[in-house]
Scaffold this motif. Structure first.
Motif, PDB file in Angstrom:
ATOM      1  N   TYR A  24       0.921  -1.215  -0.176  1.00  0.00           N
ATOM      2  CA  TYR A  24       0.026  -0.102   0.013  1.00  0.00           C
ATOM      3  C   TYR A  24       0.867   1.137  -0.054  1.00  0.00           C
ATOM      4  O   TYR A  24       1.847   1.417   0.606  1.00  0.00           O
ATOM      5  N   ASP A  25       0.633   2.190  -0.960  1.00  0.00           N
ATOM      6  CA  ASP A  25       1.333   3.532  -0.725  1.00  0.00           C
ATOM      7  C   ASP A  25       0.113   4.668  -1.058  1.00  0.00           C
ATOM      8  O   ASP A  25      -0.664   4.397  -2.046  1.00  0.00           O
ATOM      9  N   ARG A  26      -0.029   5.773  -0.190  1.00  0.00           N
ATOM     10  CA  ARG A  26      -0.899   6.494  -0.546  1.00  0.00           C
ATOM     11  C   ARG A  26      -0.727   7.473  -1.814  1.00  0.00           C
ATOM     12  O   ARG A  26      -1.432   8.209  -2.266  1.00  0.00           O
ATOM     13  N   GLU A  27       0.425   7.414  -1.981  1.00  0.00           N
ATOM     14  CA  GLU A  27       0.748   8.216  -3.294  1.00  0.00           C
ATOM     15  C   GLU A  27       1.308   7.425  -4.603  1.00  0.00           C
ATOM     16  O   GLU A  27       1.264   7.969  -5.743  1.00  0.00           O
ATOM     17  N   GLY A  28       1.871   6.302  -4.391  1.00  0.00           N
ATOM     18  CA  GLY A  28       2.368   5.508  -5.352  1.00  0.00           C
ATOM     19  C   GLY A  28       3.905   5.088  -5.065  1.00  0.00           C
ATOM     20  O   GLY A  28       4.262   5.404  -4.218  1.00  0.00           O
ATOM     21  N   GLN A  82      -2.914   1.666  -4.241  1.00  0.00           N
ATOM     22  CA  GLN A  82      -2.713   3.215  -3.848  1.00  0.00           C
ATOM     23  C   GLN A  82      -3.611   3.789  -3.017  1.00  0.00           C
ATOM     24  O   GLN A  82      -5.008   3.789  -3.048  1.00  0.00           O
TER      25      GLN A  82
END
Ligand SMILES: Cc1cc2nc3c(=O)[nH]c(=O)nc-3n(C[C@H](O)[C@H](O)[C@H](O)COP(=O)(O)OP(=O)(O)OC[C@H]3O[C@@H](n4cnc5c(N)ncnc54)[C@H](O)[C@@H]3O)c2cc1C
Length: 411
Positions: free
Chosen positions: A29-33, A217
């Motif tokens: 998981y990444d909030r921005e990419g 994302q």
């Protein structure tokens, strides 16, 4: 095992690869990419020489200058000082000789694995073209300045780092573009660097995807332990269950560890860079100006001038004058430098006071793992971090003693 990794920087992506090799079902998981944080713009050095911690004896005396000189190699933003104080106190304490020695021993043990671990990761991912081994050069204006740095070089030498002093004409033969103001240097012939840190993280992520890792994302707002595993919480109240979770959110990792009862002294050491797509000069290898606190690294994306430290927290806007000053120093060091098309960038190094990363289970939450706090050495230690995590989670007899890196040291 279903494992969630939060944060798709160079650490999270390496963790994903190492855990996937063991058979984990990995979701990142990444909030921005991919590579939205520090992994995007670092100076690209696989710095396995860096066995000495950042905190050193005599640091306390330097603090007034750090506060006054807003464009110096290490500066503190006054407004951030109240928040910074506990970290700064710990950082100064880590400068005591016995603690420096302890961190040096621990860093040295990690550094021995940097080369073989990256060799393996780059080979398996088919990314060997993104690393070159042409050594690294530290340059000084006078033999005296080099002489002052010799005790540090001797410690590094004692830990197996190969280095050669280079003087006068020999220095110019190595790097003809360098100003004649530089009279002395130290060459580390074994070092390598990344040609494009962002491209490297992206290609490793693509390889992880091809091997079956899932990328999403999304921001993770909290993690909790359940009877049999862990639960990820998303803004807006969604949740998802996993067997294990790995926190690899760089300088923002403490937002997830704090509610779990672990007060990690994590701070952002803000760093700046300027990348020149057509610099008009050739460097054969990365050149460091230790007195100015930055590297000039020849990359496929241009010449990157990057480094220095600003203790200013996560929120304040960049102080671009710090990047501009670095560019000015670089133009003095490389008289032919063409600044046209310069692109500035700022990133947050996730730093712990003892210069060691936090890798391992959180105390009292044995299914939630830390993989953050790599400070100046995140690119360097990423492949080794992946290996340590895999050894821990899959209970493989460890080749590296992880004790100095355990998050339990902050409990
Ligand atoms: C100027 C500069 C030069 C440097 N030079 C070098 C060098 O030469 N060699 C070296 O080894 N190191 C270097 N470093 C350090 C290195 O870049 C870092 O240590 C490394 O990138 C840290 O990687 P990371 O994956 O832990 O964090 P990051 O790359 O910051 O990644 C963290 C990720 O987590 C995500 N995230 C955060 N919170 C959440 C959340 N709640 N939910 C979902 N996602 C979240 C972010 O979006 C981000 O993508 C340098 C750093 C700087 C700033």
């Amino acid at each position: 095992m279903r494992i969630a990794i939060i944060g798709a920087g160079i650490i999270g992506v390496n963790a994903a690869l190492a855990l996937r090799v063991q058979g984990a079902e990995v979701t990142l998981y990444d909030r921005e990419g991919v590579a939205a944080g520090a992994s995007r713009g670092n100076a690209g050095i696989f710095a396995d020489y860096a066995v000495l911690p950042e905190a050193r004896p005599g640091l306390r005396r330097e603090v007034p200058r750090m506060l006054l000189d807003r464009n110096g190699p290490l500066s503190i933003r006054l407004r951030h000082l109240p928040k910074l104080l506990p970290w700064l106190r710990d950082f100064i304490r880590e400068g005591q000789p016995d603690r420096v020695e302890r961190s040096t021993t621990a860093l040295s043990a990690l550094m021995k694995w940097v080369r073989p671990d990256w060799d393996r990761v780059l080979r398996e991912a088919g990314c060997e073209d993104l690393r070159v081994s042409r050594g690294t050069l530290h340059v000084y204006r006078s033999p005296r300045a080099m002489h002052d740095a010799l005790p540090d070089w001797q410690v590094m030498g004692a830990h197996g780092v190969r280095f050669e002093p280079v003087m006068g004409q020999a220095l110019r033969d190595l790097e003809p573009a360098l100003s004649r103001d530089f009279q002395a240097g130290v060459l580390m012939p074994d070092l390598s660097h990344a040609l494009d840190p962002l491209g490297l993280t992206e290609r490793l992520a693509a390889h992880a995807r091809a091997r079956g890792c899932e990328f999403r994302q999304a921001e993770v707002s909290a993690i909790s332990s359940t009877e049999t595993g862990v639960c990820l919480h998303f803004p807006g109240a969604g949740t998802r269950a996993f067997d294990r979770a790995v926190i690899a959110c760089g300088a923002r990792s403490d937002a997830l560890t704090r509610p779990l009862g672990l007060p990690v002294p994590l701070e952002s050491e803000r760093g700046y860079n300027v990348t020149l797509p057509a610099a008009g000069v050739t460097l054969n290898r990365p050149v460091c100006l230790p007195e100015r606190g930055f590297y000039m690294t020849p990359m496929s994306v241009g010449l990157r001038i990057g480094g220095r430290v600003e203790l200013g927290g996560l929120i304040a806007p960049p102080r671009w004058s710090r990047a501009d000053v670095m560019l000015r120093h670089a133009r003095n060091a490389l008289p032919g430098l063409d600044p046209k098309g310069a692109k500035r960038w700022m990133g947050h190094r996730p730093s712990l006071p003892d210069t060691l990363p936090a890798i391992g289970p959180l105390p009292g939450q044995e299914r939630i793992f830390a993989a953050f706090g790599h400070g100046h050495l995140g690119l360097t230690l990423a492949a080794t971090t992946g290996r340590i995590l895999a050894e821990m989670i899959y209970e493989i007899p460890p080749e590296i003693d992880p004790t100095p890196c355990l998050p339990a040291r902050f409990a």
